[in-house]
Scaffold this motif. Structure first.
Motif, PDB file in Angstrom:
ATOM      1  N   THR A  81      19.517  16.489 -17.697  1.00 39.71           N
ATOM      2  CA  THR A  81      18.514  17.767 -16.693  1.00 39.71           C
ATOM      3  C   THR A  81      17.709  18.510 -17.003  1.00 39.71           C
ATOM      4  OG1 THR A  81      21.736  18.494 -17.293  1.00 39.71           O
ATOM      5  CG2 THR A  81      20.033  20.427 -17.193  1.00 39.71           C
ATOM      6  N   GLY A  82      17.027  17.679 -18.243  1.00 36.45           N
ATOM      7  CA  GLY A  82      15.541  18.958 -18.915  1.00 36.45           C
ATOM      8  C   GLY A  82      14.814  17.664 -18.016  1.00 36.45           C
ATOM      9  N   VAL A  83      14.903  16.498 -17.986  1.00 32.93           N
ATOM     10  CA  VAL A  83      13.795  15.737 -17.117  1.00 32.93           C
ATOM     11  C   VAL A  83      13.561  16.118 -15.528  1.00 32.93           C
ATOM     12  CG1 VAL A  83      13.170  12.878 -15.577  1.00 32.93           C
ATOM     13  CG2 VAL A  83      14.084  13.944 -18.569  1.00 32.93           C
ATOM     14  N   TRP A  84      14.988  16.594 -14.997  1.00 34.14           N
ATOM     15  CA  TRP A  84      15.016  16.414 -13.538  1.00 34.14           C
ATOM     16  C   TRP A  84      14.482  18.804 -13.610  1.00 34.14           C
ATOM     17  CZ3 TRP A  84      15.906  20.948 -10.574  1.00 34.14           C
ATOM     18  CH2 TRP A  84      16.781  20.882  -9.251  1.00 34.14           C
ATOM     19  N   VAL A  85      14.556  19.342 -14.390  1.00 32.40           N
ATOM     20  CA  VAL A  85      14.423  20.482 -14.072  1.00 32.40           C
ATOM     21  C   VAL A  85      12.655  20.949 -14.920  1.00 32.40           C
ATOM     22  CG1 VAL A  85      14.307  23.065 -15.462  1.00 32.40           C
ATOM     23  CG2 VAL A  85      16.460  22.630 -14.500  1.00 32.40           C
ATOM     24  N   SER A  86      12.074  20.210 -15.798  1.00 32.85           N
ATOM     25  CA  SER A  86      10.655  19.549 -15.883  1.00 32.85           C
ATOM     26  C   SER A  86       9.950  19.208 -14.831  1.00 32.85           C
ATOM     27  CB  SER A  86      10.511  18.785 -17.205  1.00 32.85           C
ATOM     28  OG  SER A  86      11.220  17.836 -16.629  1.00 32.85           O
ATOM     29  N   TRP A  87      10.924  18.281 -14.141  1.00 34.51           N
ATOM     30  CA  TRP A  87       9.677  18.000 -13.017  1.00 34.51           C
ATOM     31  C   TRP A  87       9.471  18.101 -11.939  1.00 34.51           C
ATOM     32  CZ3 TRP A  87      12.656  14.676  -8.956  1.00 34.51           C
ATOM     33  CH2 TRP A  87      11.538  14.370  -8.145  1.00 34.51           C
ATOM     34  N   ARG A  88      10.552  19.226 -11.281  1.00 32.05           N
ATOM     35  CA  ARG A  88      11.229  20.056 -10.233  1.00 32.05           C
ATOM     36  C   ARG A  88      10.510  21.230  -9.830  1.00 32.05           C
ATOM     37  NH1 ARG A  88      11.323  17.127  -6.036  1.00 32.05           N
ATOM     38  NH2 ARG A  88      11.042  18.977  -5.257  1.00 32.05           N
ATOM     39  N   ALA A  89      10.492  21.928 -11.298  1.00 28.91           N
ATOM     40  CA  ALA A  89      10.134  23.210 -11.866  1.00 28.91           C
ATOM     41  C   ALA A  89       8.210  23.137 -11.141  1.00 28.91           C
ATOM     42  CB  ALA A  89       9.428  23.555 -12.824  1.00 28.91           C
ATOM     43  N   VAL A  90       8.000  21.724 -11.526  1.00 30.67           N
ATOM     44  CA  VAL A  90       5.949  21.956 -11.067  1.00 30.67           C
ATOM     45  C   VAL A  90       6.081  21.707  -9.502  1.00 30.67           C
ATOM     46  CG1 VAL A  90       4.676  20.250 -11.521  1.00 30.67           C
ATOM     47  CG2 VAL A  90       5.892  21.065 -13.517  1.00 30.67           C
ATOM     48  N   ARG A  91       7.114  20.988  -9.375  1.00 29.14           N
ATOM     49  CA  ARG A  91       6.793  20.260  -7.643  1.00 29.14           C
ATOM     50  C   ARG A  91       7.235  21.218  -6.920  1.00 29.14           C
ATOM     51  NH1 ARG A  91       6.766  14.811  -6.894  1.00 29.14           N
ATOM     52  NH2 ARG A  91       6.748  15.284  -4.383  1.00 29.14           N
ATOM     53  N   ASP A  92       8.570  22.153  -7.671  1.00 29.77           N
ATOM     54  CA  ASP A  92       8.651  23.333  -6.379  1.00 29.77           C
ATOM     55  C   ASP A  92       8.041  24.723  -6.642  1.00 29.77           C
ATOM     56  OD1 ASP A  92      10.601  21.910  -4.789  1.00 29.77           O
ATOM     57  OD2 ASP A  92      12.351  21.833  -6.037  1.00 29.77           O
ATOM     58  N   LYS A  93       7.447  24.743  -7.298  1.00 24.99           N
ATOM     59  CA  LYS A  93       6.400  26.149  -7.684  1.00 24.99           C
ATOM     60  C   LYS A  93       6.228  26.983  -6.606  1.00 24.99           C
ATOM     61  CE  LYS A  93       1.670  24.173  -8.134  1.00 24.99           C
ATOM     62  NZ  LYS A  93       0.813  24.744  -9.343  1.00 24.99           N
ATOM     63  N   SER A  94       6.601  26.614  -5.330  1.00 29.57           N
ATOM     64  CA  SER A  94       6.108  27.481  -4.636  1.00 29.57           C
ATOM     65  C   SER A  94       7.478  27.607  -3.728  1.00 29.57           C
ATOM     66  CB  SER A  94       5.186  26.684  -3.292  1.00 29.57           C
ATOM     67  OG  SER A  94       5.589  25.690  -2.804  1.00 29.57           O
ATOM     68  N   ALA A  95       8.668  26.618  -4.003  1.00 33.72           N
ATOM     69  CA  ALA A  95       9.660  27.238  -2.859  1.00 33.72           C
ATOM     70  C   ALA A  95      11.176  26.868  -4.473  1.00 33.72           C
ATOM     71  CB  ALA A  95      10.029  25.839  -2.633  1.00 33.72           C
ATOM     72  N   PRO A  96      11.416  28.307  -4.840  1.00 34.73           N
ATOM     73  CA  PRO A  96      11.489  28.804  -6.050  1.00 34.73           C
ATOM     74  C   PRO A  96      13.858  28.408  -5.354  1.00 34.73           C
ATOM     75  CG  PRO A  96      11.191  30.662  -5.705  1.00 34.73           C
ATOM     76  CD  PRO A  96      10.335  29.815  -4.805  1.00 34.73           C
ATOM     77  N   GLY A  97      13.948  28.576  -4.228  1.00 33.99           N
ATOM     78  CA  GLY A  97      14.945  28.871  -3.635  1.00 33.99           C
ATOM     79  C   GLY A  97      15.514  27.231  -3.221  1.00 33.99           C
ATOM     80  N   ARG A  98      14.305  26.001  -2.680  1.00 36.66           N
ATOM     81  CA  ARG A  98      14.807  24.939  -3.358  1.00 36.66           C
ATOM     82  C   ARG A  98      14.796  24.405  -4.301  1.00 36.66           C
ATOM     83  NH1 ARG A  98      10.454  21.497  -0.117  1.00 36.66           N
ATOM     84  NH2 ARG A  98       9.092  22.139  -2.127  1.00 36.66           N
ATOM     85  N   PHE A  99      14.078  24.926  -5.801  1.00 38.90           N
ATOM     86  CA  PHE A  99      14.405  24.880  -7.205  1.00 38.90           C
ATOM     87  C   PHE A  99      16.251  24.244  -7.182  1.00 38.90           C
ATOM     88  CE2 PHE A  99      14.267  25.925 -11.133  1.00 38.90           C
ATOM     89  CZ  PHE A  99      14.226  24.358 -11.833  1.00 38.90           C
ATOM     90  N   VAL A 100      16.628  25.790  -6.810  1.00 37.72           N
ATOM     91  CA  VAL A 100      18.338  26.211  -7.807  1.00 37.72           C
ATOM     92  C   VAL A 100      18.882  26.059  -6.764  1.00 37.72           C
ATOM     93  CG1 VAL A 100      16.836  27.888  -8.832  1.00 37.72           C
ATOM     94  CG2 VAL A 100      17.487  28.211  -6.461  1.00 37.72           C
TER      95      VAL A 100
END
Length: 238
Positions: A81-100
């Motif tokens: 969970t931590g690895v995915w969140v820390s990675w996707r938070a940066v990749r999806d910083k312009s798309a918060p809806g996709r992140f969650v």
């Protein structure tokens, strides 16, 4: 050397890489190329830990070591969970809806279920350490699912991705150091093993993480804007 011993050796090797790169990335200036490169190496090492830790948990379960197996499986869940969140938070910083999105929800639910399972196991086996450590999964799961429900407000939060990134990385650090202090260090230094190290391995990283999170939140987490002060109407003749 058996297949399981080889698996453990690889797990330990990538664990050392993760431990070194975690502190290297943490001490480097944030956002620099060196920080990003080291962070990627760290996350790749953590993926290696997950890929080797899952079969190790399965083997321990088959061997009848249910508590050890549950602990390893729990670490696999919260680390993934931590690895995915820390990675996707940066990749999806312009798309918060996709992140969650669906993966985020699934990991949140899995973290919550894993935390509840470890709590139940701790109560059943009379292990206060398991009961205490279950709070990580329980808090993470509830926090993620609540964020999903409030995604409209979350999407408008300034620098949300940075907060999510460093919070997840702190969680990764907890797992990394607990595994090292609780499993790796006693094998490297058998004479140092004991009750004090046992409690330090479990709650030391957690305590440091709480302090680190408070410091980073103080610096980076957005604060609610202060409400404008209502003007006092002037009375006639004042």
């Amino acid at each position: 050397m058996t297949a399981y011993q080889m698996l453990v050796a690889v797990h330990v090797l990538v664990g050392v890489v993760a431990l070194v790169t975690f502190w290297t990335a943490g001490l480097l200036r944030k956002g620099t190329p060196a920080h990003r490169t080291t962070g990627r190496v760290y996350l790749l090492a953590m993926v290696g830990i997950v890929l080797t830790g899952a079969p190790m948990a399965a083997v321990r379960w088959i061997d009848g070591h249910t508590v050890t197996a549950a602990f390893l499986a729990y670490l696999v869940v919260i680390t993934s969970t931590g690895v995915w969140v820390s990675w996707r938070a940066v990749r999806d910083k312009s798309a918060p809806g996709r992140f969650v999105g669906p993966v985020y929800v699934a990991l949140g639910a899995l973290s919550l279920a894993a935390g509840a399972g470890v709590l139940a196991l701790g109560i059943r086996s009379g292990a206060p350490l398991l009961m205490g450590f279950s709070a990580v999964g329980l808090f993470t799961g509830v926090d993620m699912l609540r964020r999903r429900l409030r995604r409209a407000t979350f999407a408008k939060t300034p620098r949300w991705w940075m907060t999510q990134h460093y919070t997840a990385m702190i969680g990764n650090g907890i797992a990394t150091h607990i595994a090292f202090l609780g499993i790796g260090l006693p094998r490297l230094l058998p004479w140092a093993n004991g009750t004090a190290l046992h409690y330090l391995a479990w709650f030391g990283p957690l305590a440091v993480a709480i302090v680190a999170k408070a410091i980073l939140d103080r610096r980076w987490k957005p604060r609610p804007a202060a409400e404008p002060r209502a003007s006092v109407p002037r009375t006639q003749g004042a």
